[in-house]
Write a protein that holds these residues in place. Sequence first.
Motif, mmCIF file in Angstrom:
data_model
loop_
_atom_site.group_PDB
_atom_site.id
_atom_site.type_symbol
_atom_site.label_atom_id
_atom_site.label_comp_id
_atom_site.label_asym_id
_atom_site.label_seq_id
_atom_site.Cartn_x
_atom_site.Cartn_y
_atom_site.Cartn_z
ATOM 1 N N ALA A 113 0.830 -1.209 0.000
ATOM 2 C CA ALA A 113 0.000 0.000 0.000
ATOM 3 C C ALA A 113 0.862 1.255 0.000
ATOM 4 C CB ALA A 113 -0.938 -0.008 1.204
ATOM 5 N N LEU A 114 1.928 1.236 0.774
ATOM 6 C CA LEU A 114 2.800 2.412 0.838
ATOM 7 C C LEU A 114 3.559 2.615 -0.469
ATOM 8 C CD1 LEU A 114 4.165 1.970 4.473
ATOM 9 C CD2 LEU A 114 2.637 3.784 3.658
ATOM 10 N N GLN A 115 4.047 1.555 -1.056
ATOM 11 C CA GLN A 115 4.797 1.693 -2.299
ATOM 12 C C GLN A 115 3.893 1.998 -3.483
ATOM 13 O OE1 GLN A 115 7.286 -1.912 -1.917
ATOM 14 N NE2 GLN A 115 9.030 -0.517 -1.683
ATOM 15 N N ALA A 116 2.593 1.745 -3.328
ATOM 16 C CA ALA A 116 1.650 2.178 -4.359
ATOM 17 C C ALA A 116 1.499 3.695 -4.352
ATOM 18 C CB ALA A 116 0.286 1.516 -4.140
ATOM 19 N N VAL A 117 1.779 4.328 -3.216
ATOM 20 C CA VAL A 117 1.733 5.788 -3.128
ATOM 21 C C VAL A 117 2.928 6.385 -3.854
ATOM 22 C CG1 VAL A 117 1.780 7.780 -1.569
ATOM 23 C CG2 VAL A 117 0.484 5.728 -0.936
ATOM 24 N N SER A 118 4.092 5.770 -3.669
ATOM 25 C CA SER A 118 5.302 6.270 -4.332
ATOM 26 C C SER A 118 6.256 5.120 -4.613
ATOM 27 C CB SER A 118 6.010 7.312 -3.464
ATOM 28 O OG SER A 118 7.239 7.688 -4.055
ATOM 29 N N ALA A 119 6.598 4.958 -5.884
ATOM 30 C CA ALA A 119 7.582 3.943 -6.259
ATOM 31 C C ALA A 119 8.975 4.321 -5.776
ATOM 32 C CB ALA A 119 7.586 3.763 -7.778
ATOM 33 N N ARG A 120 9.154 5.580 -5.367
ATOM 34 C CA ARG A 120 10.447 6.035 -4.857
ATOM 35 C C ARG A 120 10.664 5.642 -3.402
ATOM 36 N NH1 ARG A 120 12.976 9.953 -8.004
ATOM 37 N NH2 ARG A 120 11.721 10.713 -9.742
ATOM 38 N N LEU A 121 9.617 5.175 -2.739
ATOM 39 C CA LEU A 121 9.701 4.900 -1.305
ATOM 40 C C LEU A 121 10.638 3.731 -1.033
ATOM 41 C CD1 LEU A 121 8.678 5.566 1.545
ATOM 42 C CD2 LEU A 121 6.810 3.947 1.150
ATOM 43 N N VAL A 122 11.610 3.968 -0.168
ATOM 44 C CA VAL A 122 12.544 2.939 0.287
ATOM 45 C C VAL A 122 12.120 2.551 1.704
ATOM 46 C CG1 VAL A 122 14.942 2.372 0.777
ATOM 47 C CG2 VAL A 122 14.390 3.957 -1.099
ATOM 48 N N LEU A 123 11.643 1.329 1.851
ATOM 49 C CA LEU A 123 11.112 0.898 3.136
ATOM 50 C C LEU A 123 12.202 0.307 4.023
ATOM 51 C CD1 LEU A 123 7.782 -0.730 1.963
ATOM 52 C CD2 LEU A 123 8.044 1.393 3.268
ATOM 53 N N PRO A 124 12.141 0.552 5.320
ATOM 54 C CA PRO A 124 13.099 -0.068 6.236
ATOM 55 C C PRO A 124 12.916 -1.576 6.290
ATOM 56 C CG PRO A 124 11.929 1.774 7.276
ATOM 57 C CD PRO A 124 11.219 1.467 5.998
ATOM 58 N N VAL A 125 13.925 -2.262 6.730
ATOM 59 C CA VAL A 125 13.862 -3.714 6.903
ATOM 60 C C VAL A 125 12.737 -4.060 7.875
ATOM 61 C CG1 VAL A 125 15.103 -5.741 7.756
ATOM 62 C CG2 VAL A 125 16.318 -4.006 6.426
ATOM 63 N N GLY A 126 11.960 -5.065 7.514
ATOM 64 C CA GLY A 126 10.897 -5.520 8.402
ATOM 65 C C GLY A 126 9.521 -5.049 8.024
ATOM 66 N N VAL A 127 9.416 -4.047 7.168
ATOM 67 C CA VAL A 127 8.105 -3.577 6.721
ATOM 68 C C VAL A 127 7.621 -4.496 5.613
ATOM 69 C CG1 VAL A 127 6.804 -1.676 5.719
ATOM 70 C CG2 VAL A 127 8.696 -1.202 7.305
ATOM 71 N N GLY A 128 6.445 -5.071 5.800
ATOM 72 C CA GLY A 128 5.984 -6.055 4.830
ATOM 73 C C GLY A 128 4.472 -6.130 4.742
ATOM 74 N N PRO A 129 3.933 -7.313 4.485
ATOM 75 C CA PRO A 129 2.490 -7.455 4.268
ATOM 76 C C PRO A 129 1.652 -7.272 5.522
ATOM 77 C CG PRO A 129 3.580 -9.602 4.217
ATOM 78 C CD PRO A 129 4.661 -8.575 4.236
ATOM 79 N N ASP A 130 2.306 -7.276 6.686
ATOM 80 C CA ASP A 130 1.563 -7.096 7.932
ATOM 81 C C ASP A 130 1.633 -5.667 8.458
ATOM 82 O OD1 ASP A 130 0.833 -9.796 8.008
ATOM 83 O OD2 ASP A 130 2.741 -10.336 8.946
ATOM 84 N N GLY A 131 2.223 -4.756 7.704
ATOM 85 C CA GLY A 131 2.333 -3.365 8.155
ATOM 86 C C GLY A 131 3.707 -3.044 8.703
ATOM 87 N N TRP A 132 3.820 -1.898 9.357
ATOM 88 C CA TRP A 132 5.124 -1.425 9.817
ATOM 89 C C TRP A 132 5.155 -1.040 11.294
ATOM 90 C CZ3 TRP A 132 5.329 3.471 11.894
ATOM 91 C CH2 TRP A 132 4.237 4.303 11.632
ATOM 92 N N TYR A 133 3.994 -0.760 11.888
ATOM 93 C CA TYR A 133 4.009 -0.256 13.268
ATOM 94 C C TYR A 133 3.939 -1.426 14.244
ATOM 95 C CZ TYR A 133 3.173 2.574 17.368
ATOM 96 O OH TYR A 133 3.298 3.167 18.610
#
Length: 230
Positions: A113-133
């Motif tokens: 969902a987050l990368q659909a907002v921006s293809a430039r988004l670099v996600l931290p390790v551990g962020v995946g299909p279950d969310g980030w928080y």
Amino acid sequence: MRFVVIRHAQSANNLLYERTGASVGRHHDPELTDLGRTQAARLADAVAEGALPWQITHLHTSLMTRAVQTAAPLADALNLPLLGNLDAYETDGVFIANEDGTPVPHPGATADALQAVSARLVLPVGVGPDGWYTRPYEHEYEVHAERARALISSLRHQHDDGDVVALLTHGAFFQHLFRALLGIEQMSGWVLKHNTAISLFADAAVTDYSTVTALRVDWMPHLSDDLVSE
């Protein structure tokens, strides 16, 4: 080092509070309103056209959806990667209320969902299909303050002295970032921070006692009066 600290554009929760004066019906991770999308676009255009005194070299964002949506057009305008930051979220974190009204944490948006907002988004390790928080509901002042101090320390460690680091974050958490940057332990007042308002901080002493200077606070050169919101 120089910091460009920007609050996200108007979210659905901001609009709800503006209209009702309450948070009843709030969303745990609201998106931007139409006004918010306009604010974000104006911000990106103004920065690209040289509104800032400095050229941003790195762009970090909270992983709350409203912050990523605000940062996305800015990353495009500057042709920069958008660096997701796990410490830049709003005070209290991502939360919902359970049946008795007690706040409980929510995992937030998924990686897809987050990368659909921006293809430039670099996600931290551990962020995946279950969310980030993954943290608890954070309501304690000192927890917020310590997170702000840790975030500023981390950014200083990651980047060089000559870098200009932009951070997309939130209005209440900005209070703690403001104090962390200026070395204020306790402060009873509130620093106004409108949607997409910019605050500039530089490692530049102006007295014998200062090491960081706040050059602009709640600055909105990109917004006409009719586009300003809280």
